[in-house]
Structure formats: C-alpha cells, structure tokens
Scaffold this active site. Structure first.
Site, short mmCIF file in Angstrom:
data_model
loop_
_atom_site.label_atom_id
_atom_site.label_comp_id
_atom_site.label_asym_id
_atom_site.label_seq_id
_atom_site.Cartn_x
_atom_site.Cartn_y
_atom_site.Cartn_z
N CYS A 136 2.43 -6.75 10.00
CA CYS A 136 2.25 -5.61 9.09
C CYS A 136 3.66 -5.21 8.66
O CYS A 136 4.56 -5.13 9.51
CB CYS A 136 1.57 -4.45 9.82
SG CYS A 136 1.56 -2.91 8.86
N CYS A 178 2.55 -6.87 1.53
CA CYS A 178 1.63 -6.15 2.42
C CYS A 178 0.78 -7.22 3.09
O CYS A 178 0.14 -8.04 2.40
CB CYS A 178 0.75 -5.22 1.57
SG CYS A 178 -0.60 -4.46 2.46
N SER A 236 0.83 -1.20 0.00
CA SER A 236 0.00 0.00 0.00
C SER A 236 0.87 1.26 0.00
O SER A 236 0.40 2.33 -0.38
CB SER A 236 -0.89 0.01 1.24
OG SER A 236 -0.10 -0.11 2.40
N1 DGL Z 1 1.91 -2.42 5.00
C1 DGL Z 1 0.56 -2.81 5.27
C2 DGL Z 1 0.51 -4.22 5.86
O1 DGL Z 1 1.51 -4.93 5.83
C3 DGL Z 1 -0.18 -1.91 6.22
C4 DGL Z 1 -0.27 -0.47 5.92
C5 DGL Z 1 -1.66 -0.04 5.52
O2 DGL Z 1 -2.57 0.01 6.37
O3 DGL Z 1 -1.81 0.23 4.34
O4 DGL Z 1 -0.50 -4.63 6.34
#
Ligand code: DGL
Length: 281
Positions: free
Chosen positions: A194, A76, A14
């Site tokens: 995350c 992600c 994202s």
């Molecule tokens: N990088 C995203 C993940 O690993 C989280 C960031 C978002 O909320 O877009 O879940």
C-alpha cells in the site's frame, strides 16, 4: 525526439499515499513534467468494492487525459490490483502502469527462501493480485497476506512511530508473523503493498526485526516507468527540471498539510487545483 514527449506523466492515488511513488519518479526522471491526482474526496479505496474502485480509477484516468498525459502510473496498490487490467484493455493507446507488478518483482528479487508476506488494504488482499504476480514469477513461493487498513489513517495523521504505533503494527501483523515466525515457514520478506505504508516503515521494521526485508514498490515502479518510456520512445527531451502539478478532488489545504508526511518537497496550497472528476462516465 518529438515535442509530444514533453507531455506530462499522470500519477493517481486515492489520496496522499501515492506521493511516495511521486518521490521515486521525481528522482528517477527529474526532467519529466508530472501531474499528481489525489482522489481525496473518496479516500479510502481500500475498503470499497471492486466495482467502485474501477469506476473511480477510470474517472481519474479520464480527468488526467484532459491534461494530455503521455503515460499514467496508478500510484495506488488498491486501484492497481483491482482496475489495472480493465484500464489497459480500455485505453490501449495510453501507457498505463500499476505498482503491484513492480512490487512483486522486487519481492521475488529480495527473498532468499521464497517466503513472502504482503500487507495491504482489504481490497488488495481480497483481490490476491500480489499472490498472482509473485507466483507467476516464482511458482514455488509461499505467499501470506494480511489486511492492515488502519495503517492508512495512522500514516495520514503523521503517526509514524512510537509506542502506540508499534503496538498497533504488532497487533496487525500478529496473524502473519506469530504463526510463521519460527521454523521452516518463517517469512523473510514483507511487501508494503500500500503506498501509504512506507510512512510507517521504521515501526514495521522494529516489529518484524532485521531478519525480514521490507519491500517498497515505489522505486521499482519508477524504474519500470523509465524503462517503458524509453522502450516506447516517450522519454522527455527537456533539459531543465520538470514541473509538478497537484490536483485533488477535495480539501487542498489538508492535502498540503498531510503531503509533508509522504513527499520530500514542499507542497504549497497555491500549487494545488481542486477538480471534480465524478461527472466522468
Ligand atoms: N494508497 C492506497 C494503496 O496503495 C491505499 C489507501 C486507500 O485505502 O485508499 O492501496
């Protein structure tokens, strides 16, 4: 080996969080050409509906197919939790990997008592992808999770440690740990579910203490990718170091600035291409 093996691998997040996965992939597969797409126009995904996240993830895949990728890593957790199965089913000719299964694998290998905590975005927690992935490997495991969406903003702002960050981390983890800290149920492993969260690792480690092992799925994901590429005869035959390209859907200069918090190599704004992916399906 055919030259089509020298096609790039696409990675998508994202925003900037997936750069922690890009780091690990660079290390594990230094000769591969890589294209990283950050959907910076629509970050965060973690608070969006499954319908939107799946649509965004498919648009990212379609955009990367234009660059003739041989494999896609959904770097992600939120998009992996919500959209991986749909993308695998719809694009059977493309090798598509997520970061949740590797994270679950690493947690199961790390835990001693089978008491595992997962911190992630709201969408990942609601989707229960980690629970399912951990329990399918270790049915006797106890898995508790907590949404820590605020960590995404802290990580992007470069607020990685210090008193204020520790206080926010402590408050965010209190539901998970106060209850289970003592006695039989105490968690011994915490999954950073995350890709933004490894940036806060030292503060999280401070707060949970040394009896809790932290799991970051980036390295396991890179190992999985290497295994899958080898299994499908898709490893690059290049002997020179691979190239990395960056694509974003908004704000290349912000991306270059914030990337420093997540990526070990310098990212110059001239290396970043602005693209529009919203017209894809
Ligand atoms: N990088 C995203 C993940 O690993 C989280 C960031 C978002 O909320 O877009 O879940």
């Amino acid at each position: 080996m055919s030259s089509s093996n020298n096609r790039p691998i696409g990675l998508f997040d994202s925003g900037v969080g997936g750069l922690t996965v890009l780091n690990a992939v660079r290390k594990a597969l230094p000769n591969e050409n890589l294209i990283y797409l950050g959907d910076t126009a629509r970050v965060p995904y973690g608070t969006k509906s499954s319908l939107s996240i799946t649509r965004y993830a498919e648009q990212a895949l379609k955009a990367l197919l234009r660059y003739d990728i041989k494999a896609l890593v959904i770097a992600c957790n939120t998009a992996s939790a919500v959209a991986l199965d749909t993308l695998i089913a719809k694009y059977p000719e493309l090798l598509v990997l997520g970061v949740v299964e590797p994270g679950a694998e690493a947690a199961v290998n790390m835990t001693k008592k089978g008491h595992i905590g997962v911190i992630a975005t709201e969408s990942t927690v609601n989707n229960q992808a980690y629970q399912k992935a951990i329990l399918s490997r270790m049915p006797e495991a106890i898995v508790k999770s907590a949404a820590c969406s605020l960590f995404v903003a802290l990580a992007e702002e470069g607020w990685h440690d210090g008193e204020l960050v520790d206080a926010i981390v402590k408050r965010s983890l209190s539901g998970l740990f106060d209850h289970y800290r003592h006695g039989e149920d105490m968690l011994d492993t915490l999954v950073l579910g995350c890709t933004h969260f490894p940036a806060l690792k030292s503060s999280i480690a401070n707060v949970v203490g040394d009896k809790v092992s932290l799991v970051d799925s980036a390295e396991t994901s890179a190992t999985q990718l290497k295994m899958q590429l080898s299994k499908t005869n898709l490893l690059s035959s290049e002997e020179n170091a691979g190239r990395v390209r960056f694509l974003v859907t908004d704000g290349p200069s912000r991306f270059a600035r914030v990337a420093k918090n997540f990526y070990s190599e310098a990212v110059d704004v001239d290396q970043i291409e602005l693209i529009d992916i919203q017209h894809f399906g």
